[in-house]
Design a protein around this motif. Structure first.
Motif, PDB file in Angstrom:
ATOM      1  N   THR A  41       4.143 -31.249  19.195  1.00  0.00           N
ATOM      2  CA  THR A  41       5.572 -31.132  18.867  1.00  0.00           C
ATOM      3  C   THR A  41       6.344 -30.681  20.110  1.00  0.00           C
ATOM      4  OG1 THR A  41       5.033 -30.537  16.592  1.00  0.00           O
ATOM      5  CG2 THR A  41       7.254 -30.021  17.327  1.00  0.00           C
ATOM      6  N   LYS A  81      -2.538 -22.485  20.802  1.00  0.00           N
ATOM      7  CA  LYS A  81      -1.229 -22.474  21.496  1.00  0.00           C
ATOM      8  C   LYS A  81      -0.226 -21.493  20.894  1.00  0.00           C
ATOM      9  CE  LYS A  81       0.802 -26.264  18.803  1.00  0.00           C
ATOM     10  NZ  LYS A  81       1.378 -27.596  18.825  1.00  0.00           N
ATOM     11  N   TYR A  82      -0.403 -21.153  19.609  1.00  0.00           N
ATOM     12  CA  TYR A  82       0.587 -20.277  18.965  1.00  0.00           C
ATOM     13  C   TYR A  82       0.609 -18.875  19.574  1.00  0.00           C
ATOM     14  CZ  TYR A  82       0.605 -24.185  15.788  1.00  0.00           C
ATOM     15  OH  TYR A  82       0.690 -25.458  15.283  1.00  0.00           O
ATOM     16  N   GLU A  89      14.049 -22.302  21.635  1.00  0.00           N
ATOM     17  CA  GLU A  89      15.260 -21.506  21.395  1.00  0.00           C
ATOM     18  C   GLU A  89      15.194 -20.196  22.170  1.00  0.00           C
ATOM     19  OE1 GLU A  89      13.106 -22.835  19.269  1.00  0.00           O
ATOM     20  OE2 GLU A  89      13.920 -23.027  17.259  1.00  0.00           O
ATOM     21  N   TYR A 135       9.450 -28.313   9.036  1.00  0.00           N
ATOM     22  CA  TYR A 135       8.667 -27.186   8.509  1.00  0.00           C
ATOM     23  C   TYR A 135       9.452 -26.387   7.468  1.00  0.00           C
ATOM     24  CZ  TYR A 135       5.258 -28.257  12.127  1.00  0.00           C
ATOM     25  OH  TYR A 135       4.307 -28.899  12.894  1.00  0.00           O
TER      26      TYR A 135
HETATM   27  N1  LIG Z   1      11.948 -24.282  16.109  1.00  0.00           N
HETATM   28  C1  LIG Z   1      10.802 -24.425  16.810  1.00  0.00           C
HETATM   29  C2  LIG Z   1       9.607 -24.657  16.172  1.00  0.00           C
HETATM   30  C3  LIG Z   1       8.469 -24.816  16.929  1.00  0.00           C
HETATM   31  N2  LIG Z   1       8.548 -24.750  18.273  1.00  0.00           N
HETATM   32  C4  LIG Z   1       7.352 -25.024  19.077  1.00  0.00           C
HETATM   33  C5  LIG Z   1       6.153 -24.154  18.940  1.00  0.00           C
HETATM   34  C6  LIG Z   1       5.014 -25.089  19.234  1.00  0.00           C
HETATM   35  O1  LIG Z   1       4.863 -25.252  20.647  1.00  0.00           O
HETATM   36  C7  LIG Z   1       5.486 -26.382  18.618  1.00  0.00           C
HETATM   37  C8  LIG Z   1       5.070 -26.560  17.177  1.00  0.00           C
HETATM   38  O2  LIG Z   1       3.771 -27.106  17.167  1.00  0.00           O
HETATM   39  P1  LIG Z   1       3.112 -27.717  15.856  1.00  0.00           P
HETATM   40  O3  LIG Z   1       2.809 -26.584  14.937  1.00  0.00           O
HETATM   41  O4  LIG Z   1       4.092 -28.689  15.236  1.00  0.00           O
HETATM   42  O5  LIG Z   1       1.880 -28.392  16.365  1.00  0.00           O
HETATM   43  O6  LIG Z   1       6.904 -26.311  18.691  1.00  0.00           O
HETATM   44  C9  LIG Z   1       9.745 -24.519  18.888  1.00  0.00           C
HETATM   45  O7  LIG Z   1       9.840 -24.487  20.135  1.00  0.00           O
HETATM   46  N3  LIG Z   1      10.851 -24.332  18.142  1.00  0.00           N
END
Ligand SMILES: Nc1ccn([C@H]2C[C@H](O)[C@@H](COP(=O)(O)O)O2)c(=O)n1
Ligand SMILES: [Zn+2]
Length: 169
Positions: A41, A81-82, A89, A135
């Motif tokens: 993502t 990665k989390y 943001e 999500y």
């Molecule tokens: N509003 C958001 C939501 C998620 N992210 C980032 C965090 C991760 O790098 C990626 C999500 O990965 P996934 O769980 O879809 O494999 O996106 C963000 O920057 N802002």
């Protein structure tokens, strides 16, 4: 029509197919997302003042000094990665080098999580324009919306115009 006493030639009409403010700022957020190394993502954000000036931008990635090649982009397991990634943001808020973000608007390609919601509220940002909300069923986004609503932050979904802009890089 007269201009400085002289008869004025008919003006050349302005272009009419210029992009709107929303298209411009969401476009910048979308372009910022292209910098993300996240294989699953990619998220981009663009913070804008009330008078339409771009204040900051960000995308999701690892902190400075934490190499994209060394740290894990896995979604699962102990080393995922989390633990490491900073959301777009928060990066956009932290990248800002000016004074206050009070009254600003954040354009973001994915609805902010609960952690980013706290940062958005505390920084004084007053409006979120988001593209996707994939999500929306997660507790992270449900609690995010609870806090944002309580803090009086406006939320609106970007309405795609369908306009295609060709940029040759
Ligand atoms: N509003 C958001 C939501 C998620 N992210 C980032 C965090 C991760 O790098 C990626 C999500 O990965 P996934 O769980 O879809 O494999 O996106 C963000 O920057 N802002
Ligand atoms: Zn977040």
């Amino acid at each position: 029509m007269r201009f400085h006493g002289k008869k004025r030639r008919k003006k050349v009409a302005k272009r009419e197919d210029y992009i709107s403010w929303d298209e411009y700022f969401m476009g910048v957020a979308m372009l910022s997302a292209k910098r993300s190394k996240d294989p699953n993502t990619q998220v981009g954000a663009c913070i804008v003042s009330q008078d339409h000036k771009i204040l900051s931008m960000g995308y999701n990635g690892f902190p400075i000094g934490c190499s994209d090649d060394d740290f894990s982009w896995d979604r699962e397991g102990d080393d995922n990665k989390y633990y490491y990634s900073t959301h777009s943001e928060l990066n956009a808020i932290l990248n800002y080098r000016g004074g206050s973000l009070e009254g600003a608007v954040i354009y973001v390609t994915l609805f902010p999580c609960n952690e980013c919601a706290k940062a958005i509220i505390q920084s004084g940002i007053k409006e979120i324009v988001y593209a996707e909300d994939k999500y929306h069923e997660t507790m992270s986004v449900i609690t995010s919306k609870l806090m944002l609503r309580s803090a009086g932050v406006l939320m609106r979904q970007y309405e795609p115009s369908g306009r295609e802009v060709l940029i040759t890089l």
